[in-house]
Design an enzyme around this catalytic site. Sequence first.
Site, PDB file in Angstrom:
ATOM      1  N   GLU A  46      -8.012  -6.381   4.722  1.00 36.42           N
ATOM      2  CA  GLU A  46      -7.900  -5.931   3.337  1.00 36.42           C
ATOM      3  C   GLU A  46      -6.646  -6.504   2.664  1.00 36.42           C
ATOM      4  O   GLU A  46      -6.667  -6.836   1.487  1.00 36.42           O
ATOM      5  CB  GLU A  46      -7.859  -4.391   3.303  1.00 36.42           C
ATOM      6  CG  GLU A  46      -9.210  -3.783   3.594  1.00 36.42           C
ATOM      7  CD  GLU A  46      -9.145  -2.367   4.138  1.00 36.42           C
ATOM      8  OE1 GLU A  46      -8.758  -2.203   5.313  1.00 36.42           O
ATOM      9  OE2 GLU A  46      -9.465  -1.435   3.394  1.00 36.42           O
ATOM     10  N   ARG A  99     -14.089  13.706   9.133  1.00 42.35           N
ATOM     11  CA  ARG A  99     -14.879  14.116   7.953  1.00 42.35           C
ATOM     12  C   ARG A  99     -16.352  14.280   8.313  1.00 42.35           C
ATOM     13  O   ARG A  99     -16.867  13.525   9.146  1.00 42.35           O
ATOM     14  CB  ARG A  99     -14.743  13.070   6.850  1.00 42.35           C
ATOM     15  CG  ARG A  99     -13.391  13.074   6.192  1.00 42.35           C
ATOM     16  CD  ARG A  99     -13.263  11.928   5.199  1.00 42.35           C
ATOM     17  NE  ARG A  99     -12.088  11.135   5.504  1.00 42.35           N
ATOM     18  CZ  ARG A  99     -11.897   9.883   5.111  1.00 42.35           C
ATOM     19  NH1 ARG A  99     -12.802   9.268   4.377  1.00 42.35           N
ATOM     20  NH2 ARG A  99     -10.798   9.243   5.451  1.00 42.35           N
ATOM     21  N   ARG A 101      -2.617  -2.063  -3.438  1.00 42.41           N
ATOM     22  CA  ARG A 101      -3.877  -1.362  -3.183  1.00 42.41           C
ATOM     23  C   ARG A 101      -3.883  -0.111  -4.065  1.00 42.41           C
ATOM     24  O   ARG A 101      -2.979   0.711  -3.994  1.00 42.41           O
ATOM     25  CB  ARG A 101      -3.957  -0.955  -1.719  1.00 42.41           C
ATOM     26  CG  ARG A 101      -5.205  -0.157  -1.465  1.00 42.41           C
ATOM     27  CD  ARG A 101      -5.290   0.353  -0.050  1.00 42.41           C
ATOM     28  NE  ARG A 101      -6.561   1.032   0.123  1.00 42.41           N
ATOM     29  CZ  ARG A 101      -6.684   2.214   0.720  1.00 42.41           C
ATOM     30  NH1 ARG A 101      -5.636   2.837   1.194  1.00 42.41           N
ATOM     31  NH2 ARG A 101      -7.866   2.754   0.836  1.00 42.41           N
ATOM     32  N   LEU A 122     -16.318   0.854  10.292  1.00 39.14           N
ATOM     33  CA  LEU A 122     -16.140   2.037  11.143  1.00 39.14           C
ATOM     34  C   LEU A 122     -14.693   2.133  11.602  1.00 39.14           C
ATOM     35  O   LEU A 122     -14.285   1.518  12.591  1.00 39.14           O
ATOM     36  CB  LEU A 122     -17.072   1.949  12.365  1.00 39.14           C
ATOM     37  CG  LEU A 122     -18.570   1.770  12.094  1.00 39.14           C
ATOM     38  CD1 LEU A 122     -19.343   1.615  13.403  1.00 39.14           C
ATOM     39  CD2 LEU A 122     -19.129   2.944  11.293  1.00 39.14           C
ATOM     40  N   ASN A 158       0.885  -1.164   0.000  1.00 39.75           N
ATOM     41  CA  ASN A 158       0.000   0.000   0.000  1.00 39.75           C
ATOM     42  C   ASN A 158       0.926   1.217   0.000  1.00 39.75           C
ATOM     43  O   ASN A 158       1.514   1.570   1.023  1.00 39.75           O
ATOM     44  CB  ASN A 158      -0.887  -0.020   1.251  1.00 39.75           C
ATOM     45  CG  ASN A 158      -1.882   1.119   1.265  1.00 39.75           C
ATOM     46  OD1 ASN A 158      -1.830   2.012   0.413  1.00 39.75           O
ATOM     47  ND2 ASN A 158      -2.778   1.106   2.234  1.00 39.75           N
ATOM     48  N   HIS A 214     -13.412   1.850   0.369  1.00 35.05           N
ATOM     49  CA  HIS A 214     -13.320   0.715   1.312  1.00 35.05           C
ATOM     50  C   HIS A 214     -13.848  -0.571   0.674  1.00 35.05           C
ATOM     51  O   HIS A 214     -14.276  -1.488   1.390  1.00 35.05           O
ATOM     52  CB  HIS A 214     -14.168   0.951   2.590  1.00 35.05           C
ATOM     53  CG  HIS A 214     -13.657   2.030   3.503  1.00 35.05           C
ATOM     54  ND1 HIS A 214     -14.497   2.788   4.274  1.00 35.05           N
ATOM     55  CD2 HIS A 214     -12.414   2.457   3.780  1.00 35.05           C
ATOM     56  CE1 HIS A 214     -13.794   3.654   4.992  1.00 35.05           C
ATOM     57  NE2 HIS A 214     -12.520   3.477   4.695  1.00 35.05           N
TER      58      HIS A 214
END
Length: 408
Positions: free
Chosen positions: A387, A244, A94, A212, A7, A183
């Site tokens: 992930e 955000r 990713r 979350l 990543n 996501h």
Amino acid sequence: MKVLVINSGSSSIKYVLFEMQDSKVLTKGIVERIGEASAEVTHSVFLKGEEVKEKYEREVANHVEGLEFVVHLLTDSKKGIIHDKGEIVAVGHRVVHGGEHYNHAVVVNDEVKARIEELIPLAPLHNPANLQGIEVAEKIFPEAIQVAVFDTAFHQTMPAASYRYPLPNELYEKEKIRAYGMHGTSHEYVSKQALHLIDKPVDDSAIITIHLGNGCSMAAIKGGKCVDTSMGLSPLAGLMMGTRTGDIDPSIPFYLGSKLNMSFAEIDQMLNKESGLKGIAGSNDMRDVLDKRSAGDKEAMLAIDMYVQRIKKYIGAYIAEMGGLDAIVFTAGIGENSDEVRRLVCEDMAFLGIDLDEKKNRERKAVNRSIHAVNSKVQVWVVPTNEELEIASQSRALLGQVTQKSVH
Ligand code: ADP
């Protein structure tokens, strides 16, 4: 068979090396502050299940040097995990934005790189760094296949009614302004896990995944396919997050510009970095906000009420959109660890068939686990996201295709 997952950020490289036979993490780490006077490298090796962490401070001028140092750590004759970098057969990257081109992972070629570059306007902070990571890995691992796994891909099954904005058509046709969702790799991983667990034919299933973390998003998954998600053109949309806003009246930025004379850059900074939990309760860390709330802090109480209210609103919307619900899946830092947030989200939802088992909900285990009451119509699961493993698995699957093609 070993697969490396990368990543790549603008000044960092996160990596995880998997042994795919048993989906085991062999090493993982992060090279941070690349290009600064001194970079920091954190490298973990797993020996008999125990994580052994080492830290290094050294100059790392660019991503090539960063990844070369990672290879050095992986192949170090004393402590290294592999003898030769050639043992790594695939490198999974990713990539944040795949636009409308990619609804699944792909083996990188020149066309894929050109498309990732084309999509930079939609992900200006991420796609350039992701592309750089791919180009560096191509040089360092020339024998491995490079695979791009897109964070948007899983959401590409959304129908137009979900992904289109009611804006003039040409903004979609010419500028590709639409909801993409983010996501995706996490929603894909946890939904696949849940679909194994809930004992219902996939075609007939309706589940909601709730991710979350610092960023927060939800997805409505019907028949195993994403039909709606809360993030949109960017990760600013949807739920309230650490810093955000999530959904707000779209006229607020105009008001901030005309009444408070704020620039686009200032508004962008405020909505992305200074809002959410931080804006209301003064901290973007859910643990702090929950502690303050327990101590009676009014702003923290409001922040949690707002945070939970939005999740409930999306649950209601997704049940209506899918025409039913079999399971809710909580994941990521807050979803996996905060029994209080899960309790509040599921509170007073028995009329929808959502009934938590309080005791199961409070148990702390980092494994897939159900937390619903025996008679709950809707199942509720906590599924730790992974992930990196999803990226590694999708990369390995493509390796199979490449090998088959070259054999036949
Ligand atoms: P990221 O999106 O950066 O990957 P994570 O998935 O790690 O984030 O989630 C980070 C969030 O998880 C933070 O708000 C943190 O406070 C929260 N978190 C971690 N552990 C707990 C816990 N035990 N209780 C409540 N919140 C937690």
